[in-house]
Write a protein that holds these residues in place. Structure first.
Motif, PDB file in Angstrom:
ATOM      1  N   ASP A   1       0.822  -1.327   0.081  1.00 28.84           N
ATOM      2  CA  ASP A   1       0.185   0.109   0.248  1.00 28.84           C
ATOM      3  C   ASP A   1       1.026   1.320   0.078  1.00 28.84           C
ATOM      4  O   ASP A   1       0.662   2.251  -0.702  1.00 28.84           O
ATOM      5  CB  ASP A   1      -0.941   0.256   1.341  1.00 28.84           C
ATOM      6  CG  ASP A   1      -2.394  -0.441   0.968  1.00 28.84           C
ATOM      7  OD1 ASP A   1      -2.606  -0.893  -0.126  1.00 28.84           O
ATOM      8  OD2 ASP A   1      -3.186  -0.255   1.804  1.00 28.84           O
ATOM      9  N   LEU A   2       1.990   1.198   0.996  1.00 27.98           N
ATOM     10  CA  LEU A   2       2.786   2.593   1.046  1.00 27.98           C
ATOM     11  C   LEU A   2       3.391   2.858  -0.304  1.00 27.98           C
ATOM     12  O   LEU A   2       3.550   3.907  -0.718  1.00 27.98           O
ATOM     13  CB  LEU A   2       3.788   2.148   2.044  1.00 27.98           C
ATOM     14  CG  LEU A   2       3.509   2.584   3.349  1.00 27.98           C
ATOM     15  CD1 LEU A   2       4.242   1.993   4.486  1.00 27.98           C
ATOM     16  CD2 LEU A   2       3.034   3.973   3.803  1.00 27.98           C
ATOM     17  N   VAL A   3       4.138   1.714  -0.992  1.00 26.35           N
ATOM     18  CA  VAL A   3       4.896   2.080  -2.199  1.00 26.35           C
ATOM     19  C   VAL A   3       3.965   2.294  -3.398  1.00 26.35           C
ATOM     20  O   VAL A   3       4.300   3.008  -4.150  1.00 26.35           O
ATOM     21  CB  VAL A   3       5.770   0.838  -2.701  1.00 26.35           C
ATOM     22  CG1 VAL A   3       6.841   0.607  -1.620  1.00 26.35           C
ATOM     23  CG2 VAL A   3       5.135  -0.386  -2.652  1.00 26.35           C
ATOM     24  N   THR A   4       2.608   1.768  -3.304  1.00 23.91           N
ATOM     25  CA  THR A   4       1.838   2.345  -4.313  1.00 23.91           C
ATOM     26  C   THR A   4       1.279   3.841  -4.199  1.00 23.91           C
ATOM     27  O   THR A   4       1.094   4.558  -5.163  1.00 23.91           O
ATOM     28  CB  THR A   4       0.506   1.343  -4.282  1.00 23.91           C
ATOM     29  OG1 THR A   4       0.657   0.035  -4.288  1.00 23.91           O
ATOM     30  CG2 THR A   4      -0.566   1.544  -5.349  1.00 23.91           C
ATOM     31  N   LYS A   5       1.256   4.315  -2.824  1.00 23.54           N
ATOM     32  CA  LYS A   5       0.967   5.504  -2.884  1.00 23.54           C
ATOM     33  C   LYS A   5       1.982   6.469  -2.866  1.00 23.54           C
ATOM     34  O   LYS A   5       1.869   7.728  -3.164  1.00 23.54           O
ATOM     35  CB  LYS A   5       0.253   5.962  -1.481  1.00 23.54           C
ATOM     36  CG  LYS A   5      -1.249   5.007  -1.098  1.00 23.54           C
ATOM     37  CD  LYS A   5      -1.757   4.970   0.202  1.00 23.54           C
ATOM     38  CE  LYS A   5      -2.974   4.224   0.087  1.00 23.54           C
ATOM     39  NZ  LYS A   5      -3.323   3.985   1.585  1.00 23.54           N
ATOM     40  N   ARG A   6       3.071   5.929  -2.591  1.00 20.46           N
ATOM     41  CA  ARG A   6       4.332   6.885  -2.512  1.00 20.46           C
ATOM     42  C   ARG A   6       5.524   6.279  -3.407  1.00 20.46           C
ATOM     43  O   ARG A   6       6.290   5.530  -3.046  1.00 20.46           O
ATOM     44  CB  ARG A   6       4.713   7.095  -1.090  1.00 20.46           C
ATOM     45  CG  ARG A   6       3.952   7.891  -0.184  1.00 20.46           C
ATOM     46  CD  ARG A   6       4.451   7.852   1.152  1.00 20.46           C
ATOM     47  NE  ARG A   6       3.680   8.771   2.028  1.00 20.46           N
ATOM     48  CZ  ARG A   6       2.588   8.326   2.662  1.00 20.46           C
ATOM     49  NH1 ARG A   6       2.179   7.275   2.580  1.00 20.46           N
ATOM     50  NH2 ARG A   6       2.008   9.275   3.315  1.00 20.46           N
ATOM     51  N   PRO A   7       5.356   6.290  -4.621  1.00 23.98           N
ATOM     52  CA  PRO A   7       6.280   5.746  -5.418  1.00 23.98           C
ATOM     53  C   PRO A   7       7.734   6.309  -5.335  1.00 23.98           C
ATOM     54  O   PRO A   7       8.762   5.445  -5.522  1.00 23.98           O
ATOM     55  CB  PRO A   7       6.150   6.359  -6.919  1.00 23.98           C
ATOM     56  CG  PRO A   7       4.632   6.903  -6.731  1.00 23.98           C
ATOM     57  CD  PRO A   7       4.363   7.323  -5.344  1.00 23.98           C
ATOM     58  N   ARG A   8       8.188   7.288  -4.820  1.00 21.18           N
ATOM     59  CA  ARG A   8       9.334   7.720  -4.316  1.00 21.18           C
ATOM     60  C   ARG A   8      10.006   6.664  -3.284  1.00 21.18           C
ATOM     61  O   ARG A   8      11.207   6.435  -3.335  1.00 21.18           O
ATOM     62  CB  ARG A   8       9.635   9.175  -3.843  1.00 21.18           C
ATOM     63  CG  ARG A   8       9.482   9.940  -5.187  1.00 21.18           C
ATOM     64  CD  ARG A   8       9.703  11.585  -4.956  1.00 21.18           C
ATOM     65  NE  ARG A   8       9.359  11.934  -3.605  1.00 21.18           N
ATOM     66  CZ  ARG A   8       9.738  13.181  -3.084  1.00 21.18           C
ATOM     67  NH1 ARG A   8      10.528  13.940  -4.017  1.00 21.18           N
ATOM     68  NH2 ARG A   8       9.442  13.533  -1.999  1.00 21.18           N
ATOM     69  N   LEU A   9       9.092   6.435  -2.576  1.00 16.23           N
ATOM     70  CA  LEU A   9       9.419   5.371  -1.599  1.00 16.23           C
ATOM     71  C   LEU A   9       9.864   3.941  -2.088  1.00 16.23           C
ATOM     72  O   LEU A   9      10.737   3.220  -1.888  1.00 16.23           O
ATOM     73  CB  LEU A   9       8.226   5.044  -0.440  1.00 16.23           C
ATOM     74  CG  LEU A   9       8.481   3.757   0.602  1.00 16.23           C
ATOM     75  CD1 LEU A   9       9.732   4.327   1.471  1.00 16.23           C
ATOM     76  CD2 LEU A   9       7.197   3.746   1.153  1.00 16.23           C
ATOM     77  N   ALA A  10       8.947   3.640  -3.262  1.00 15.55           N
ATOM     78  CA  ALA A  10       9.373   2.506  -4.030  1.00 15.55           C
ATOM     79  C   ALA A  10      10.745   2.488  -4.534  1.00 15.55           C
ATOM     80  O   ALA A  10      11.592   1.522  -4.479  1.00 15.55           O
ATOM     81  CB  ALA A  10       8.408   2.145  -5.038  1.00 15.55           C
ATOM     82  N   VAL A  11      11.133   3.637  -4.950  1.00 10.42           N
ATOM     83  CA  VAL A  11      12.372   3.761  -5.809  1.00 10.42           C
ATOM     84  C   VAL A  11      13.711   3.722  -4.601  1.00 10.42           C
ATOM     85  O   VAL A  11      14.507   2.991  -4.895  1.00 10.42           O
ATOM     86  CB  VAL A  11      12.357   5.024  -6.716  1.00 10.42           C
ATOM     87  CG1 VAL A  11      13.842   5.292  -6.982  1.00 10.42           C
ATOM     88  CG2 VAL A  11      11.411   5.025  -7.652  1.00 10.42           C
ATOM     89  N   ALA A  12      13.328   4.539  -3.582  1.00  9.96           N
ATOM     90  CA  ALA A  12      14.369   4.290  -2.547  1.00  9.96           C
ATOM     91  C   ALA A  12      14.626   2.924  -1.983  1.00  9.96           C
ATOM     92  O   ALA A  12      15.716   2.392  -1.809  1.00  9.96           O
ATOM     93  CB  ALA A  12      13.647   5.125  -1.331  1.00  9.96           C
ATOM     94  N   LEU A  13      13.432   2.103  -1.881  1.00  5.35           N
ATOM     95  CA  LEU A  13      13.444   0.508  -1.647  1.00  5.35           C
ATOM     96  C   LEU A  13      14.218  -0.142  -2.419  1.00  5.35           C
ATOM     97  O   LEU A  13      14.957  -0.977  -1.910  1.00  5.35           O
ATOM     98  CB  LEU A  13      12.292   0.293  -1.209  1.00  5.35           C
ATOM     99  CG  LEU A  13      11.559   0.605  -0.130  1.00  5.35           C
ATOM    100  CD1 LEU A  13      10.022   0.061   0.077  1.00  5.35           C
ATOM    101  CD2 LEU A  13      12.371   0.208   1.275  1.00  5.35           C
TER     102      LEU A  13
END
Length: 175
Positions: A63-75
Protein backbone atom coordinates in the motif's frame (compact mmCIF):
# COMPACT_ATOMS: atom_id res chain seq x y z
CA UNK A 1 13.15 -0.72 10.26
CA UNK A 2 15.77 -0.60 12.98
CA UNK A 3 14.81 2.45 15.04
CA UNK A 4 17.57 1.94 17.58
CA UNK A 5 20.35 -0.61 17.99
CA UNK A 6 21.94 -3.25 15.80
CA UNK A 7 20.46 -6.46 14.38
CA UNK A 8 22.20 -9.43 12.77
CA UNK A 9 20.43 -11.01 9.80
CA UNK A 10 21.23 -14.67 9.18
CA UNK A 11 20.27 -17.30 6.65
CA UNK A 12 19.46 -20.70 8.09
CA UNK A 13 20.43 -23.56 5.78
CA UNK A 14 18.42 -26.78 5.71
CA UNK A 15 21.22 -28.57 7.61
CA UNK A 16 20.95 -26.00 10.43
CA UNK A 17 24.07 -24.06 9.46
CA UNK A 18 23.72 -20.34 10.04
CA UNK A 19 25.36 -17.76 7.77
CA UNK A 20 25.47 -14.15 8.92
CA UNK A 21 24.27 -12.16 5.91
CA UNK A 22 24.61 -8.69 7.33
CA UNK A 23 24.43 -6.46 10.36
CA UNK A 24 21.83 -3.72 10.06
CA UNK A 25 21.98 -0.61 12.17
CA UNK A 26 19.72 2.27 13.12
CA UNK A 27 17.64 3.63 10.21
CA UNK A 28 18.23 0.55 8.04
CA UNK A 29 15.65 -1.91 6.76
CA UNK A 30 15.58 -5.69 6.68
CA UNK A 31 13.07 -8.43 6.03
CA UNK A 32 12.67 -8.04 2.27
CA UNK A 33 12.44 -11.82 1.96
CA UNK A 34 8.89 -11.48 3.33
CA UNK A 35 7.93 -10.36 -0.19
CA UNK A 36 8.89 -13.78 -1.54
CA UNK A 37 6.03 -16.23 -1.65
CA UNK A 38 7.88 -19.20 -0.18
CA UNK A 39 6.54 -21.79 2.24
CA UNK A 40 9.63 -21.76 4.49
CA UNK A 41 11.45 -18.58 5.37
CA UNK A 42 15.09 -19.13 6.06
CA UNK A 43 16.09 -15.78 7.56
CA UNK A 44 16.58 -15.01 11.19
CA UNK A 45 16.98 -11.62 12.87
CA UNK A 46 18.72 -11.33 16.23
CA UNK A 47 19.54 -8.21 18.24
CA UNK A 48 23.28 -7.71 18.62
CA UNK A 49 22.77 -4.60 20.73
CA UNK A 50 19.53 -3.66 22.43
CA UNK A 51 17.22 -2.81 19.53
CA UNK A 52 13.91 -1.14 18.85
CA UNK A 53 12.13 -2.03 15.62
CA UNK A 54 9.25 -0.72 13.59
CA UNK A 55 7.38 -3.26 11.45
CA UNK A 56 4.89 -3.27 8.62
CA UNK A 57 3.08 -6.20 7.06
CA UNK A 58 3.70 -7.01 3.39
CA UNK A 59 0.26 -5.67 2.49
CA UNK A 60 0.95 -2.40 4.36
CA UNK A 61 4.25 -2.02 2.49
CA UNK A 62 2.54 -2.72 -0.84
CA UNK A 63 0.00 0.00 0.00
CA UNK A 64 2.74 2.46 0.98
CA UNK A 65 4.80 2.00 -2.18
CA UNK A 66 1.68 2.28 -4.33
CA UNK A 67 0.78 5.58 -2.72
CA UNK A 68 4.38 6.85 -2.56
CA UNK A 69 6.35 5.89 -5.68
CA UNK A 70 9.46 7.67 -4.39
CA UNK A 71 9.44 5.25 -1.46
CA UNK A 72 9.38 2.36 -3.95
CA UNK A 73 12.40 3.83 -5.75
CA UNK A 74 14.26 4.31 -2.46
CA UNK A 75 13.55 0.70 -1.47
CA UNK A 76 14.80 -0.50 -4.87
CA UNK A 77 18.01 1.48 -4.35
CA UNK A 78 18.54 -0.15 -0.97
CA UNK A 79 17.97 -3.59 -2.46
CA UNK A 80 20.32 -2.88 -5.39
CA UNK A 81 23.08 -1.75 -2.99
CA UNK A 82 22.55 -4.84 -0.85
CA UNK A 83 22.66 -7.04 -3.95
CA UNK A 84 25.93 -5.42 -5.08
CA UNK A 85 27.46 -6.06 -1.65
CA UNK A 86 26.35 -9.71 -1.73
CA UNK A 87 27.91 -10.04 -5.18
CA UNK A 88 31.22 -8.69 -3.83
CA UNK A 89 31.06 -11.16 -0.94
CA UNK A 90 30.40 -14.11 -3.25
CA UNK A 91 33.39 -13.08 -5.39
CA UNK A 92 35.49 -12.85 -2.23
CA UNK A 93 34.38 -16.36 -1.18
CA UNK A 94 35.53 -17.65 -4.56
CA UNK A 95 38.95 -16.00 -4.80
CA UNK A 96 40.14 -14.74 -1.39
CA UNK A 97 41.85 -16.57 1.44
CA UNK A 98 40.10 -16.62 4.80
CA UNK A 99 42.59 -14.04 6.10
CA UNK A 100 41.67 -11.64 3.27
CA UNK A 101 37.92 -12.28 3.74
CA UNK A 102 38.24 -11.54 7.45
CA UNK A 103 40.22 -8.35 6.75
CA UNK A 104 37.63 -7.22 4.18
CA UNK A 105 34.82 -7.98 6.63
CA UNK A 106 36.42 -6.04 9.46
CA UNK A 107 37.03 -3.08 7.15
CA UNK A 108 33.43 -3.18 5.92
CA UNK A 109 32.04 -3.35 9.46
CA UNK A 110 34.33 -0.50 10.53
CA UNK A 111 32.95 1.66 7.71
CA UNK A 112 29.34 0.81 8.54
CA UNK A 113 29.43 0.48 12.32
CA UNK A 114 32.60 2.25 13.41
CA UNK A 115 33.35 5.57 15.05
CA UNK A 116 36.55 7.36 14.04
CA UNK A 117 38.78 8.04 17.04
CA UNK A 118 41.26 10.89 17.42
CA UNK A 119 44.09 8.35 17.42
CA UNK A 120 43.18 7.38 13.85
CA UNK A 121 41.72 4.02 14.82
CA UNK A 122 38.07 3.11 14.45
CA UNK A 123 36.11 1.71 17.38
CA UNK A 124 33.27 -0.72 16.80
CA UNK A 125 30.80 -2.73 18.77
CA UNK A 126 32.09 -6.07 20.02
CA UNK A 127 31.72 -8.77 17.38
CA UNK A 128 32.38 -12.27 18.65
CA UNK A 129 34.70 -14.60 16.80
CA UNK A 130 31.70 -16.89 16.35
CA UNK A 131 29.73 -14.11 14.67
CA UNK A 132 32.68 -13.20 12.43
CA UNK A 133 33.13 -16.86 11.48
CA UNK A 134 29.49 -17.08 10.37
CA UNK A 135 30.03 -13.97 8.23
CA UNK A 136 33.36 -15.06 6.74
CA UNK A 137 32.36 -18.69 6.20
CA UNK A 138 34.75 -20.59 8.43
CA UNK A 139 35.09 -21.83 11.99
CA UNK A 140 35.46 -19.76 15.14
CA UNK A 141 38.89 -21.32 15.73
CA UNK A 142 40.17 -20.13 12.35
CA UNK A 143 38.84 -16.62 12.98
CA UNK A 144 40.46 -16.61 16.43
CA UNK A 145 43.78 -17.62 14.85
CA UNK A 146 43.66 -14.77 12.32
CA UNK A 147 42.37 -12.22 14.85
CA UNK A 148 45.30 -13.09 17.14
CA UNK A 149 47.69 -12.60 14.19
CA UNK A 150 45.99 -9.26 13.37
CA UNK A 151 46.42 -8.21 17.00
CA UNK A 152 50.12 -9.19 17.02
CA UNK A 153 50.68 -7.13 13.86
CA UNK A 154 48.91 -4.13 15.43
CA UNK A 155 45.93 -4.14 13.04
CA UNK A 156 43.28 -4.63 15.74
CA UNK A 157 42.73 -4.58 19.47
CA UNK A 158 39.64 -6.23 20.87
CA UNK A 159 37.87 -7.18 24.03
CA UNK A 160 34.34 -7.92 25.14
CA UNK A 161 33.72 -4.17 25.11
CA UNK A 162 34.58 -3.61 21.47
CA UNK A 163 37.01 -3.71 18.59
CA UNK A 164 39.54 -1.02 17.80
CA UNK A 165 40.68 -1.27 14.20
CA UNK A 166 43.63 0.40 12.50
CA UNK A 167 42.27 0.51 8.95
CA UNK A 168 45.37 1.69 7.13
CA UNK A 169 47.56 -1.04 8.57
CA UNK A 170 44.87 -3.72 8.10
CA UNK A 171 44.58 -2.75 4.42
CA UNK A 172 48.13 -4.04 3.96
CA UNK A 173 46.67 -7.56 4.26
CA UNK A 174 44.73 -6.81 1.08
CA UNK A 175 47.74 -5.42 -0.84
Amino acid sequence: LVVKGTVGISHMAEDGTEVLLDIVRTDELFGESAFLDVPRRSERAQAIERAELMTWSVSEMEDLVTKRPRLAVALLQVLAQRNAEYTRRIESFAIDSIERRLARSLLRFSERLGIQEESGSVSMIPLTHEMLSRYVGTTREVVSHHMNRFRKHGYVNYSRRGISLHRDTLRTVLD
